[in-house]
Design an enzyme around this catalytic site. Structure first.
Site, PDB file in Angstrom:
ATOM      1  CB  ALA A  17      -0.926  -0.013   1.209  1.00  0.00           C
ATOM      2  CE  LYS A  57      15.337  -3.700 -10.700  1.00  0.00           C
ATOM      3  NZ  LYS A  57      14.299  -4.430  -9.980  1.00  0.00           N
ATOM      4  CG  HIS A  94       5.834 -12.267 -12.463  1.00  0.00           C
ATOM      5  ND1 HIS A  94       4.639 -11.618 -12.264  1.00  0.00           N
ATOM      6  CD2 HIS A  94       6.467 -12.249 -11.263  1.00  0.00           C
ATOM      7  CE1 HIS A  94       4.564 -11.207 -11.005  1.00  0.00           C
ATOM      8  NE2 HIS A  94       5.656 -11.589 -10.377  1.00  0.00           N
ATOM      9  CG  ASP A 128       1.671 -11.139 -13.406  1.00  0.00           C
ATOM     10  OD1 ASP A 128       2.616 -10.352 -13.195  1.00  0.00           O
ATOM     11  OD2 ASP A 128       1.839 -12.311 -13.778  1.00  0.00           O
ATOM     12  CG  HIS A 129       3.865  -6.146 -10.303  1.00  0.00           C
ATOM     13  ND1 HIS A 129       3.881  -7.165  -9.379  1.00  0.00           N
ATOM     14  CD2 HIS A 129       5.134  -5.923 -10.645  1.00  0.00           C
ATOM     15  CE1 HIS A 129       5.124  -7.521  -9.179  1.00  0.00           C
ATOM     16  NE2 HIS A 129       5.909  -6.798  -9.918  1.00  0.00           N
TER      17      HIS A 129
HETATM   18  P1  NAD Z   1       2.362  -6.571   4.615  1.00  0.00           P
HETATM   19  O1  NAD Z   1       2.644  -7.695   5.533  1.00  0.00           O
HETATM   20  O2  NAD Z   1       3.304  -5.407   4.582  1.00  0.00           O
HETATM   21  O3  NAD Z   1       0.917  -5.973   4.922  1.00  0.00           O
HETATM   22  C1  NAD Z   1      -0.168  -6.794   5.262  1.00  0.00           C
HETATM   23  C2  NAD Z   1      -1.353  -5.951   5.704  1.00  0.00           C
HETATM   24  O4  NAD Z   1      -2.389  -6.819   6.168  1.00  0.00           O
HETATM   25  C3  NAD Z   1      -1.073  -4.984   6.848  1.00  0.00           C
HETATM   26  O5  NAD Z   1      -1.757  -3.778   6.573  1.00  0.00           O
HETATM   27  C4  NAD Z   1      -1.706  -5.701   8.050  1.00  0.00           C
HETATM   28  O6  NAD Z   1      -2.152  -4.804   9.048  1.00  0.00           O
HETATM   29  C5  NAD Z   1      -2.877  -6.362   7.422  1.00  0.00           C
HETATM   30  N1  NAD Z   1      -3.402  -7.511   8.197  1.00  0.00           N
HETATM   31  C6  NAD Z   1      -2.763  -8.645   8.529  1.00  0.00           C
HETATM   32  N2  NAD Z   1      -3.584  -9.479   9.243  1.00  0.00           N
HETATM   33  C7  NAD Z   1      -4.772  -8.835   9.337  1.00  0.00           C
HETATM   34  C8  NAD Z   1      -6.037  -9.167   9.934  1.00  0.00           C
HETATM   35  N3  NAD Z   1      -6.247 -10.328  10.582  1.00  0.00           N
HETATM   36  N4  NAD Z   1      -7.038  -8.274   9.828  1.00  0.00           N
HETATM   37  C9  NAD Z   1      -6.848  -7.100   9.192  1.00  0.00           C
HETATM   38  N5  NAD Z   1      -5.698  -6.737   8.607  1.00  0.00           N
HETATM   39  C10 NAD Z   1      -4.658  -7.592   8.688  1.00  0.00           C
HETATM   40  O7  NAD Z   1       2.198  -7.198   3.169  1.00  0.00           O
HETATM   41  P2  NAD Z   1       2.449  -6.513   1.742  1.00  0.00           P
HETATM   42  O8  NAD Z   1       3.883  -6.624   1.391  1.00  0.00           O
HETATM   43  O9  NAD Z   1       1.821  -5.172   1.714  1.00  0.00           O
HETATM   44  O10 NAD Z   1       1.700  -7.505   0.753  1.00  0.00           O
HETATM   45  C11 NAD Z   1       0.284  -7.595   0.657  1.00  0.00           C
HETATM   46  C12 NAD Z   1      -0.083  -8.534  -0.473  1.00  0.00           C
HETATM   47  O11 NAD Z   1       0.479  -8.059  -1.688  1.00  0.00           O
HETATM   48  C13 NAD Z   1       0.426  -9.967  -0.320  1.00  0.00           C
HETATM   49  O12 NAD Z   1      -0.515 -10.845  -0.905  1.00  0.00           O
HETATM   50  C14 NAD Z   1       1.695  -9.964  -1.143  1.00  0.00           C
HETATM   51  O13 NAD Z   1       2.021 -11.256  -1.615  1.00  0.00           O
HETATM   52  C15 NAD Z   1       1.299  -9.048  -2.276  1.00  0.00           C
HETATM   53  N6  NAD Z   1       2.413  -8.408  -2.963  1.00  0.00           N
HETATM   54  C16 NAD Z   1       3.236  -7.531  -2.315  1.00  0.00           C
HETATM   55  C17 NAD Z   1       4.264  -6.906  -2.994  1.00  0.00           C
HETATM   56  C18 NAD Z   1       5.153  -5.902  -2.314  1.00  0.00           C
HETATM   57  O14 NAD Z   1       5.952  -5.290  -3.016  1.00  0.00           O
HETATM   58  N7  NAD Z   1       5.061  -5.683  -1.041  1.00  0.00           N
HETATM   59  C19 NAD Z   1       4.475  -7.187  -4.338  1.00  0.00           C
HETATM   60  C20 NAD Z   1       3.627  -8.085  -4.978  1.00  0.00           C
HETATM   61  C21 NAD Z   1       2.599  -8.677  -4.282  1.00  0.00           C
END
Ligand code: NAD
Length: 488
Positions: free
Chosen positions: A18, A345, A240, A177-178
């Site tokens: 986020a 990379k 990907h 799939d970004h």
């Molecule tokens: P993160 O661990 O940083 O964030 C997880 C979020 O979920 C947090 O806001 C946390 O508060 C919330 N959360 C966890 N348990 C909860 C619950 N029981 N109730 C309510 N909220 C809860 O994870 P992230 O890196 O932001 O990734 C999120 C998703 O995006 C995952 O599926 C990950 O595979 C995918 N993703 C992330 C990236 C990246 O760059 N970070 C890239 C590609 C895909």
């Protein structure tokens, strides 16, 4: 700017994704006018944050765009936060109240986008509650955006999909799939289909082999806990790499509509051979990085990384050969490789064309093959190698490279992949998202490889950190008289 009013309900609002990608994307959409007056964002996560604190966090994540105070204030005024535990029914009741209130306040036509930026085990419970507590509206659109990974194998993906389709019809499910939002991935079809010299030679008669490389320079970083249960095959190849492969392999289209592209990609994936255990052993190699150094920098082995089991058998590198069994591609290897802690990379595709059958200048020496490189990141562009006569006496040939890469200014204007994809969701265009049939077939292809690997307990090959993988990855091509074109 074409757009729709929308309420974005974001699950995982305090998370890494986020803050790094989504808020900056929302801001860029705000600047472009795609998010204007009629939008609102509800951020939810477990932490107890106030709206004010949430807005501070969002504000922080858009600093690099140097917004004016007025612009920033206008943007942030659309953001609201609710502490929310995804398994607590009561919380959805509060969420609904806020959603309905914002719908009226911003005149959102009951349009909703649910963005699930959370661990996959929460996807099922969230969508079930969205329906149960009637957050899903009657009149507007209701679209759900789902992050990867979509399941851990075919069975879990199917189960997840069944849960989601109980609430959302397939056309409202946007599986992110970004990479599909990246300029150069979208460019693959343009280059293939609008250049007659490529369009006419895009087949087994003229192409010797195709190579797809997704190289990461970083190690597993803080993601050890997740990655150690996944590995490179599931983390990169299932999604990907197979998506890029399907764009390269699919049949040409008379018009690039969402339906046409998706049908053609599914057909291409269905033609990818599902390997027998013997074929897996012959065509796929995996490896794990050992300690290494590059220059005066040292790198620890994968097993020494935080949250990784000290006896881990997880692969951080995969190289393999896919075969696409149809008239267009019969016999043409699609080589793929991906890994962490590689030399450099970079994501790129190499199309290696066949050589001329005889070298008219020197029958003893083969003329190098033409190679079309598609650079996907970090720079974007194309290169084509061609042969010319070496300057001077005699008739020796020499390869030269015609190259086009975006300069940095154009890079800056390239919308981030996430911005593009979120805009697609607002417009309801699913062209650049993965359909269920694509995900399902990708898992069938991957499961066959994974199952063979998991059955054996032979030693996992190692490669020194900051190299391009183990010897086995080079031997794979050598045995067919091929070689990796990209040698960083
Ligand atoms: P993160 O661990 O940083 O964030 C997880 C979020 O979920 C947090 O806001 C946390 O508060 C919330 N959360 C966890 N348990 C909860 C619950 N029981 N109730 C309510 N909220 C809860 O994870 P992230 O890196 O932001 O990734 C999120 C998703 O995006 C995952 O599926 C990950 O595979 C995918 N993703 C992330 C990236 C990246 O760059 N970070 C890239 C590609 C895909």
């Amino acid at each position: 700017v074409k757009t729709n009013p929308v309420l974005i309900v974001l699950f995982g609002a305090t998370g890494d994704l986020a803050q790094r990608k989504l808020y900056p994307s929302f801001f860029r959409l705000f600047r472009s006018g795609a998010l204007a007056e009629r939008f609102a964002v509800i951020g939810t996560a477990r932490r107890e944050w106030s709206d004010e604190h949430f807005r501070d966090v969002v504000s922080e994540s858009i600093q690099s765009f140097q917004p004016t105070e007025a612009e920033k204030a206008a943007f942030l005024s659309h953001f609201y936060y609710r502490a929310h535990d995804v398994s607590d029914v009561e919380h959805y009741v509060h969420l609904k109240e806020l959603a309905d209130r914002l719908d009226a306040k911003y005149d959102l036509d009951q349009n909703r986008m649910y963005y699930l930026a959370m661990a996959p085990q929460f996807f099922g419970p969230i969508v079930t509650h969205l329906k149960g507590q009637q957050i899903v509206t009657e009149n507007g659109f209701n679209r759900v955006v789902i992050e990867k990974p979509f399941g851990m194998d075919y069975d879990s993906a199917e189960k997840l999909n069944d849960q989601i389709t109980q609430v959302f019809p397939e056309e409202d499910i946007f599986r992110i799939d970004h990479y599909l939002g990246k300029e150069m991935i979208q460019n693959i079809l343009a280059v293939r289909l609008t250049n007659p010299f490529l369009e006419s030679s895009w087949n087994r008669d003229y192409i010797e082999n195709i190579q797809i490389t997704f190289a990461e320079e970083l190690g597993v970083e803080e993601r050890g806990g997740y990655y150690d249960h996944s590995g490179a095959l599931k983390d990169m190849v299932q999604n990907h790499i197979l998506q890029v492969l399907s764009l390269l392999a699919m049949e040409p289209l008379a018009s690039v509509s969402e339906a046409n592209i998706q049908t053609a990609k599914i057909k291409a994936l269905n033609d990818v051979r599902i390997y027998s255990p013997e074929e897996v052993r012959e065509n796929f190699v995996r490896a794990q990085y050992a300690a290494g150094r590059l220059g005066d920098q040292g790198f620890v082995a994968y097993k020494e990384e935080p949250n990784v089991a000290s006896d881990s058998r997880t692969e951080t590198f995969v190289a393999g050969k896919f075969m696409v069994d149809n008239p267009r591609w019969n016999g043409v290897p699609f080589y793929v490789r991906t890994g962490k802690r590689l030399t450099e990379k970079g994501t790129r595709v190499n199309i290696v064309f066949k050589k001329v059958p005889v070298n008219p200048f020197d029958a003893e020496k083969a003329v190098p093959a033409n190679d079309l490189t598609i650079y996907i990141q970090p720079t974007e562009g194309f290169a084509l190698t061609m042969n010319r006569k070496e300057i001077g006496q005699g008739f020796n040939t020499q390869p030269i490279k015609l190259e086009y890469r975006h300069d940095s200014e154009m890079m800056e204007n390239t919308p981030e992949a996430y911005e593009r994809l979120i805009y697609d969701v607002i417009l309801g265009d699913a062209t650049n998202f993965a359909r269920w049939e694509e995900v399902a077939q990708s898992w069938r292809i991957i499961d066959a490889i994974r199952e063979t690997w998991d059955r054996g307990n032979e030693e996992i090959p190692k490669y020194a950190a900051r190299t391009m993988g183990p010897k086995e990855a080079f031997d794979l091509l050598k045995k067919e008289n091929h070689q990796w074109v990209w040698k960083p």
